[in-house]
Design a protein around this motif. Structure first.
Motif, mmCIF file in Angstrom:
data_model
loop_
_atom_site.group_PDB
_atom_site.id
_atom_site.type_symbol
_atom_site.label_atom_id
_atom_site.label_comp_id
_atom_site.label_asym_id
_atom_site.label_seq_id
_atom_site.Cartn_x
_atom_site.Cartn_y
_atom_site.Cartn_z
ATOM 1 N N SER A 64 0.845 -1.191 0.000
ATOM 2 C CA SER A 64 0.000 0.000 0.000
ATOM 3 C C SER A 64 0.883 1.245 0.000
ATOM 4 N N ALA A 65 0.480 2.245 -0.761
ATOM 5 C CA ALA A 65 1.242 3.490 -0.848
ATOM 6 C C ALA A 65 0.284 4.676 -0.862
ATOM 7 N N ASP A 66 0.825 5.844 -0.602
ATOM 8 C CA ASP A 66 0.017 7.060 -0.567
ATOM 9 C C ASP A 66 0.007 7.746 -1.933
ATOM 10 N N ASP A 67 -1.024 8.531 -2.176
ATOM 11 C CA ASP A 67 -1.126 9.340 -3.383
ATOM 12 C C ASP A 67 -1.317 10.786 -2.949
ATOM 13 N N PHE A 68 -0.541 11.688 -3.551
ATOM 14 C CA PHE A 68 -0.565 13.097 -3.107
ATOM 15 C C PHE A 68 -1.946 13.716 -3.260
ATOM 16 N N LEU A 69 -2.761 13.189 -4.191
ATOM 17 C CA LEU A 69 -4.085 13.754 -4.420
ATOM 18 C C LEU A 69 -5.176 12.973 -3.696
ATOM 19 N N PHE A 70 -5.084 11.643 -3.730
ATOM 20 C CA PHE A 70 -6.171 10.802 -3.205
ATOM 21 C C PHE A 70 -5.949 10.353 -1.767
ATOM 22 N N GLY A 71 -4.763 10.589 -1.219
ATOM 23 C CA GLY A 71 -4.575 10.368 0.204
ATOM 24 C C GLY A 71 -3.805 9.119 0.586
ATOM 25 N N VAL A 72 -3.863 8.816 1.886
ATOM 26 C CA VAL A 72 -3.102 7.722 2.483
ATOM 27 C C VAL A 72 -3.653 6.364 2.031
ATOM 28 N N GLY A 73 -2.739 5.491 1.592
ATOM 29 C CA GLY A 73 -3.121 4.138 1.218
ATOM 30 C C GLY A 73 -4.020 4.046 0.005
ATOM 31 N N ALA A 74 -4.025 5.071 -0.853
ATOM 32 C CA ALA A 74 -4.927 5.091 -2.008
ATOM 33 C C ALA A 74 -4.399 4.312 -3.200
ATOM 34 N N VAL A 75 -3.152 3.838 -3.096
ATOM 35 C CA VAL A 75 -2.507 3.170 -4.220
ATOM 36 C C VAL A 75 -1.929 1.835 -3.752
ATOM 37 N N THR A 76 -1.985 0.826 -4.614
ATOM 38 C CA THR A 76 -1.351 -0.464 -4.365
ATOM 39 C C THR A 76 -0.273 -0.678 -5.413
ATOM 40 N N VAL A 77 0.957 -0.895 -4.967
ATOM 41 C CA VAL A 77 2.091 -1.041 -5.882
ATOM 42 C C VAL A 77 2.428 -2.522 -6.053
ATOM 43 N N ASP A 78 2.489 -2.951 -7.312
ATOM 44 C CA ASP A 78 2.854 -4.322 -7.653
ATOM 45 C C ASP A 78 4.318 -4.329 -8.082
ATOM 46 N N SER A 79 5.188 -4.946 -7.277
ATOM 47 C CA SER A 79 6.621 -4.926 -7.565
ATOM 48 C C SER A 79 6.990 -5.756 -8.796
ATOM 49 N N SER A 80 6.139 -6.714 -9.169
ATOM 50 C CA SER A 80 6.465 -7.574 -10.303
ATOM 51 C C SER A 80 6.251 -6.884 -11.639
ATOM 52 N N THR A 81 5.348 -5.917 -11.694
ATOM 53 C CA THR A 81 5.051 -5.217 -12.942
ATOM 54 C C THR A 81 5.425 -3.742 -12.893
ATOM 55 N N SER A 82 5.844 -3.270 -11.721
ATOM 56 C CA SER A 82 6.166 -1.842 -11.526
ATOM 57 C C SER A 82 4.985 -0.954 -11.901
ATOM 58 N N LEU A 83 3.792 -1.383 -11.484
ATOM 59 C CA LEU A 83 2.587 -0.600 -11.710
ATOM 60 C C LEU A 83 1.958 -0.221 -10.375
ATOM 61 N N ALA A 84 1.445 0.997 -10.317
ATOM 62 C CA ALA A 84 0.719 1.467 -9.140
ATOM 63 C C ALA A 84 -0.768 1.501 -9.488
ATOM 64 N N TRP A 85 -1.577 0.832 -8.674
ATOM 65 C CA TRP A 85 -3.022 0.695 -8.929
ATOM 66 C C TRP A 85 -3.809 1.610 -8.002
ATOM 67 N N LEU A 86 -4.663 2.431 -8.587
ATOM 68 C CA LEU A 86 -5.528 3.297 -7.786
ATOM 69 C C LEU A 86 -6.677 2.475 -7.222
ATOM 70 N N ASP A 87 -6.984 2.674 -5.942
ATOM 71 C CA ASP A 87 -8.067 1.927 -5.303
ATOM 72 C C ASP A 87 -9.365 2.075 -6.104
ATOM 73 N N LEU A 88 -10.053 0.956 -6.321
ATOM 74 C CA LEU A 88 -11.287 0.992 -7.104
ATOM 75 C C LEU A 88 -12.416 1.734 -6.392
ATOM 76 N N SER A 89 -12.333 1.803 -5.070
ATOM 77 C CA SER A 89 -13.364 2.523 -4.319
ATOM 78 C C SER A 89 -13.384 4.008 -4.681
ATOM 79 N N ILE A 90 -12.268 4.528 -5.182
ATOM 80 C CA ILE A 90 -12.177 5.951 -5.532
ATOM 81 C C ILE A 90 -12.980 6.266 -6.795
ATOM 82 N N THR A 91 -13.023 5.305 -7.726
ATOM 83 C CA THR A 91 -13.743 5.531 -8.983
ATOM 84 C C THR A 91 -15.089 4.805 -9.022
ATOM 85 N N GLU A 92 -15.483 4.202 -7.919
ATOM 86 C CA GLU A 92 -16.749 3.451 -7.873
ATOM 87 C C GLU A 92 -17.928 4.359 -8.234
#
Length: 272
Positions: A64-92
């Motif tokens: 879990s990682a923070d996003d400067f706009l969406f806040g604490v724990g709003a991003v999940t980082v996958d080390s295998s693909t080097s992609l950061a995923w925005l929590d789906l609850s934000i765009t629900e």
């Protein structure tokens, strides 16, 4: 003077060619030894930085990682693909078209893009979900035909990590879900539709074996209208995370600039 110049040139060669493999730090360290000379503190700092940046984790992880706009724990980082995923609850509750129109510079989702179903599949794999796109054959004749007990625990961890897009309690059964639009367009009966990967976990389901949990995890099979919004459905949005090697190369370049400035000042002082 010639000996020193030869050492500097050799050090540069080690920096350029001594790390043909991402984990071959010996060449980099030798290069720093030759280039930095007596600047012991800088040498130690840069060496440790390079080692830390080039060290790869033994296993792929989700953090879990923070996003400067969406806040604490709003991003999940996958080390295998080097992609950061925005929590789906934000765009629900937002349609595919609504989110797509906010990818531009200065917009709320600037820097993000829609993930493909294959990228979502890779995310599920990193989460160690075993039965993706198929259920357990022993439940083929029941309402749990698309589910698997083995999916329940890892899928639930992922759902809580990314923020559930939907949660409900029905007849004592707790249902948690992450579902969202992907980048994949499909044509259904002549209409444009968007593929919707999802993971659903049903907890405390009463079976003949007692109360059990089941996970239903699919990246194919569900298609939604891009112009409509749906309760419990968000968007699978990703942005790239800088590779450690790219960060290390930046540090190397910055260090060489600092060294060059220091030598220039030294020469000016000697002339003066």
């Amino acid at each position: 003077m010639k000996v020193k110049t030869r050492a500097v040139m050799t050090g540069r060669l080690w920096l350029l060619f001594g790390h043909t493999h991402p984990l071959n730090c010996a060449g980099l360290i030798k290069g720093w030894n030759m280039l930095l000379g007596k600047t012991r503190s800088i040498h130690v700092f840069l060496t440790m930085t390079i080692l830390a940046l080039f060290a790869s984790p033994a296993n792929a992880t989700l953090t879990s990682a923070d996003d400067f706009l969406f806040g604490v724990g709003a991003v999940t980082v996958d080390s295998s693909t080097s992609l950061a995923w925005l929590d789906l609850s934000i765009t629900e509750g937002k349609s595919f078209n609504e989110v797509s129109n906010q990818f531009g510079v200065g917009s709320i989702y600037s820097g993000y893009r829609y993930a493909s179903p294959d990228e979502v599949y890779a995310l599920f794999e990193t989460a160690q979900i075993p039965d993706i796109n198929h259920g357990d054959p022993q439940y083929s004749s029941s309402t749990l035909a698309l589910s698997s007990q083995a999916n329940a625990a890892p899928a639930l961890v992922l759902i809580h990590l990314m923020g559930p897009s939907y949660q409900i309690m029905v007849a004592g059964v707790s249902l948690s879900e992450i579902a969202g639009f992907s980048s994949q367009h499909v044509t259904v009966n002549g209409y444009d539709r968007i593929q919707m990967p999802y993971a659903i976990v049903r907890e405390d389901v009463v079976t003949q074996g007692g109360s059990q949990s089941f996970g239903e995890v699919f990246t194919v099979g569900s298609n939604l209208n891009p112009a409509e919004s749906y309760v419990g459905v968000g968007s699978w949005l990703v942005r790239p995370v800088p590779e450690p090697s790219a960060i290390a190369m930046f540090c190397v370049g910055l260090a060489l600039i600092v060294i060059a400035i220091g030598r220039k000042r030294s020469c000016i002082n000697e002339i003066g």
